[in-house]
Design an enzyme around this catalytic site. Structure first.
Site, mmCIF file in Angstrom:
data_model
loop_
_atom_site.group_PDB
_atom_site.id
_atom_site.type_symbol
_atom_site.label_atom_id
_atom_site.label_comp_id
_atom_site.label_asym_id
_atom_site.label_seq_id
_atom_site.Cartn_x
_atom_site.Cartn_y
_atom_site.Cartn_z
ATOM 1 N N HIS A 125 -17.884 -24.305 9.840
ATOM 2 C CA HIS A 125 -18.720 -23.295 8.941
ATOM 3 C C HIS A 125 -18.515 -22.080 9.515
ATOM 4 O O HIS A 125 -19.490 -21.647 9.847
ATOM 5 C CB HIS A 125 -20.196 -23.858 8.861
ATOM 6 C CG HIS A 125 -20.317 -24.993 7.686
ATOM 7 N ND1 HIS A 125 -21.381 -25.498 7.880
ATOM 8 C CD2 HIS A 125 -19.677 -25.229 6.555
ATOM 9 C CE1 HIS A 125 -21.582 -26.581 6.620
ATOM 10 N NE2 HIS A 125 -20.269 -26.243 6.172
ATOM 11 N N HIS A 167 -17.627 -33.271 -3.655
ATOM 12 C CA HIS A 167 -18.283 -31.898 -3.045
ATOM 13 C C HIS A 167 -17.090 -30.935 -3.058
ATOM 14 O O HIS A 167 -15.932 -31.270 -2.548
ATOM 15 C CB HIS A 167 -18.836 -32.414 -1.712
ATOM 16 C CG HIS A 167 -19.657 -31.125 -1.040
ATOM 17 N ND1 HIS A 167 -20.112 -30.061 -1.747
ATOM 18 C CD2 HIS A 167 -19.557 -31.214 0.293
ATOM 19 C CE1 HIS A 167 -20.561 -29.226 -0.831
ATOM 20 N NE2 HIS A 167 -20.190 -29.905 0.502
ATOM 21 N N GLU A 210 -16.946 -28.088 -1.278
ATOM 22 C CA GLU A 210 -16.730 -27.352 -0.087
ATOM 23 C C GLU A 210 -15.300 -27.650 0.349
ATOM 24 O O GLU A 210 -14.855 -28.810 0.371
ATOM 25 C CB GLU A 210 -17.751 -27.718 1.035
ATOM 26 C CG GLU A 210 -18.095 -26.439 2.191
ATOM 27 C CD GLU A 210 -19.047 -26.659 2.817
ATOM 28 O OE1 GLU A 210 -19.889 -27.510 2.574
ATOM 29 O OE2 GLU A 210 -19.233 -25.820 3.647
ATOM 30 N N ASP A 239 -13.676 -28.136 3.021
ATOM 31 C CA ASP A 239 -13.312 -29.146 4.171
ATOM 32 C C ASP A 239 -13.075 -30.792 3.289
ATOM 33 O O ASP A 239 -12.386 -31.456 3.776
ATOM 34 C CB ASP A 239 -14.300 -29.477 5.048
ATOM 35 C CG ASP A 239 -15.774 -29.764 4.682
ATOM 36 O OD1 ASP A 239 -16.100 -29.047 3.616
ATOM 37 O OD2 ASP A 239 -16.314 -30.351 5.196
ATOM 38 N N HIS A 283 -25.498 -32.007 0.480
ATOM 39 C CA HIS A 283 -26.315 -30.867 1.184
ATOM 40 C C HIS A 283 -26.102 -29.602 0.256
ATOM 41 O O HIS A 283 -26.802 -28.755 0.544
ATOM 42 C CB HIS A 283 -26.182 -30.538 2.583
ATOM 43 C CG HIS A 283 -24.626 -29.839 2.769
ATOM 44 N ND1 HIS A 283 -24.557 -28.674 3.284
ATOM 45 C CD2 HIS A 283 -23.450 -30.441 2.594
ATOM 46 C CE1 HIS A 283 -23.241 -28.654 3.285
ATOM 47 N NE2 HIS A 283 -22.684 -29.324 2.852
ATOM 48 N N ASP A 315 -20.803 -35.937 2.328
ATOM 49 C CA ASP A 315 -21.486 -35.399 3.740
ATOM 50 C C ASP A 315 -22.602 -36.283 4.187
ATOM 51 O O ASP A 315 -22.649 -36.504 5.464
ATOM 52 C CB ASP A 315 -22.001 -33.872 3.536
ATOM 53 C CG ASP A 315 -20.754 -32.958 3.640
ATOM 54 O OD1 ASP A 315 -19.849 -33.360 4.485
ATOM 55 O OD2 ASP A 315 -20.719 -31.935 2.931
ATOM 56 N N TYR A 354 -25.870 -33.614 13.220
ATOM 57 C CA TYR A 354 -25.585 -33.346 11.862
ATOM 58 C C TYR A 354 -26.994 -33.385 11.107
ATOM 59 O O TYR A 354 -27.031 -32.367 10.243
ATOM 60 C CB TYR A 354 -24.806 -34.540 11.429
ATOM 61 C CG TYR A 354 -23.862 -34.102 10.076
ATOM 62 C CD1 TYR A 354 -22.714 -33.706 10.430
ATOM 63 C CD2 TYR A 354 -24.509 -34.560 9.090
ATOM 64 C CE1 TYR A 354 -22.093 -33.365 9.160
ATOM 65 C CE2 TYR A 354 -23.959 -34.316 7.709
ATOM 66 C CZ TYR A 354 -22.545 -33.577 7.905
ATOM 67 O OH TYR A 354 -21.660 -33.481 6.655
ATOM 68 N N HIS A 357 -17.174 -37.327 6.562
ATOM 69 C CA HIS A 357 -16.810 -37.081 7.862
ATOM 70 C C HIS A 357 -17.272 -38.210 9.064
ATOM 71 O O HIS A 357 -18.165 -38.859 8.682
ATOM 72 C CB HIS A 357 -17.683 -35.879 8.419
ATOM 73 C CG HIS A 357 -17.479 -34.498 7.561
ATOM 74 N ND1 HIS A 357 -16.329 -33.879 7.838
ATOM 75 C CD2 HIS A 357 -18.155 -33.959 6.815
ATOM 76 C CE1 HIS A 357 -16.070 -32.926 7.008
ATOM 77 N NE2 HIS A 357 -17.732 -33.035 6.600
#
Ligand code: FEO
Length: 400
Positions: free
Chosen positions: A22, A78, A80, A82, A144, A163, A191, A224
């Site tokens: 991030h 998701h 995002e 990554d 999230h 996540d 996390y 992850h």
């Protein structure tokens, strides 16, 4: 491709190198993984991809293992990057393949890639048949981000949680029972503390909702870190525990200092606490020398936080200011706090920190303590007395 259950394969990337995530907002001392999965049945589905810099490598490797044309469905839990980072290159090769994601996922993917792919927005309870097995979609907003979702694979009883339940831990060992447990849970709590704390209410609700579905669960596959195959509910139970204003018998003192005056105050306050309560863990961190995410993890585990800064330019030191901004967004609950600091002329730092702590949702238990110039014996005794008051005001608290 590593088979994790019959006809279900891990096809992700282990990133041993990454140390900041991030941007520079999250430290990844132990690297991370971007987990992507292939499910084969009469139809083939790909769940999530990897971070953009590894996009070409991912598509190339995947293409060596299965014909990309064989992928009938892409599931983007998701948006995002990554997890969606390889989509651009992948979709260049299979442009008509439908992408299943939430309505917010469509908006976010279009925002990232500016491409009008064949999106299929889904809601909780929608199903996608692969033949014998089905994918069941479960929206998970704010776990999230607003677009996040989980999906569940019938027959194999796997929850793909994206996540949630993940950790930034690079490993080739793949499964939770094979890695060092202390390292694993340290990364899990870090996390949760740094990413999920503000959404604890939603965590609890989502877990209750998932449990009420009574779906058999053999594995949790996050996006992850490790796959939870040994007692997968252990991480769900941990999340429930952490979501309920978690705190241990710990007081964390965070400060920065110019000429050691505020550091000496911090140490005298710690001595005062320990003189009343020799069981409580008191931890001190100079925030300008310490990893900010590790400090947040300590605050997460604390029943009280004391923050110190000398006054400079009618304000506070920049490292403390950065830390205050960080905790403002995390919305910790049921934690007590106060401020301290030295000053030479005007002395605003204590009030500024107290206001910041209040805005961040902490319960102020004292008006704080200031010390002019370099604290002398008398000032340090006052700091010790202040520590005793803090110990007494937090001591009756039963740690969770
Ligand atoms: Fe791992 Fe929200 O991305």
């Amino acid at each position: 491709m590593k088979e994790i259950k019959k006809s279900v394969y891990w096809v992700g990337k282990v990133d041993w190198e990454i140390r900041e995530f991030h941007g520079s907002e999250y430290s990844t001392h132990r690297g991370t993984t971007y987990n992507s999965y292939i499910i084969e049945d009469e139809k083939t589905a790909l769940i999530d991809t990897v971070w953009s810099p590894y996009g070409s490598e991912f598509v190339r490797n995947l293409g060596k293992q299965i014909s990309l044309r064989k992928i009938d469905y892409v599931v983007a839990n998701h948006a995002e990057i990554d997890h969606s980072g390889a989509l651009g290159e992948l979709m260049d090769q299979i442009p008509d393949t439908p992408i299943y994601c939430t309505k917010n996922g469509v908006e976010s993917l279009m925002g990232h890639f500016h491409r009008d792919w064949n999106f299929v927005p889904v809601e909780t309870g929608d199903k996608l048949s692969l033949g014998k097995k089905e994918i069941v979609f479960i929206e998970a907003p704010m776990l999230h981000w607003p677009d996040s979702m989980f999906c569940y694979l019938t027959e194999q009883n796997i929850l793909f949680s994206n996540d949630a339940f993940g950790q930034h831990l690079s490993t080739e060992l793949l499964y939770n029972d094979l890695v060092d447990q202390a390292e694993l849970f340290q990364e899990c709590i870090k996390y949760y503390a740094n990413i999920l704390t503000p959404f604890s209410g939603q965590v609890e609700k989502k877990i209750d909702e998932f449990k009420s579905l009574n779906l058999p669960l053999d594995m949790i596959c996050p996006s992850h870190g490790v796959i939870w195959r040994d007692n997968p509910l252990q991480i769900v139970d941990k999340y429930l525990e952490w979501s309920k204003s978690y705190r241990k018998d710990q007081i964390t003192i965070v400060y920065d200092t110019m000429w050691n005056g505020t550091r000496n105050m911090a140490e005298a306050i710690a001595q005062g606490i320990k003189s009343v309560d020799d069981k409580v863990a008191v931890k001190l961190f100079n925030i300008s020398h310490t990893d900010k995410n590790d400090v947040v993890t300590e605050v997460f585990q604390s029943k009280a936080l004391l923050v110190g800064s000398p006054t400079i330019n009618r304000g506070i030191l920049s490292a403390v200011a950065g830390f205050m901004e960080q905790i403002r967004g995390l919305k910790f609950k049921q934690k007590k706090a106060s401020a301290f600091g030295t000053y030479g002329w005007s002395g605003e730092s204590v009030d500024m920190i107290n206001n910041g702590l209040k805005d961040a949702g902490f319960e102020l238990i004292e008006s704080g303590i200031r010390s002019a110039w370099n604290p002398d014996e008398k000032s340090l005794k006052e700091c010790m007395e202040f520590g005793k008051v803090i110990a007494n005001q937090t001591g009756s608290e039963k740690p969770k």
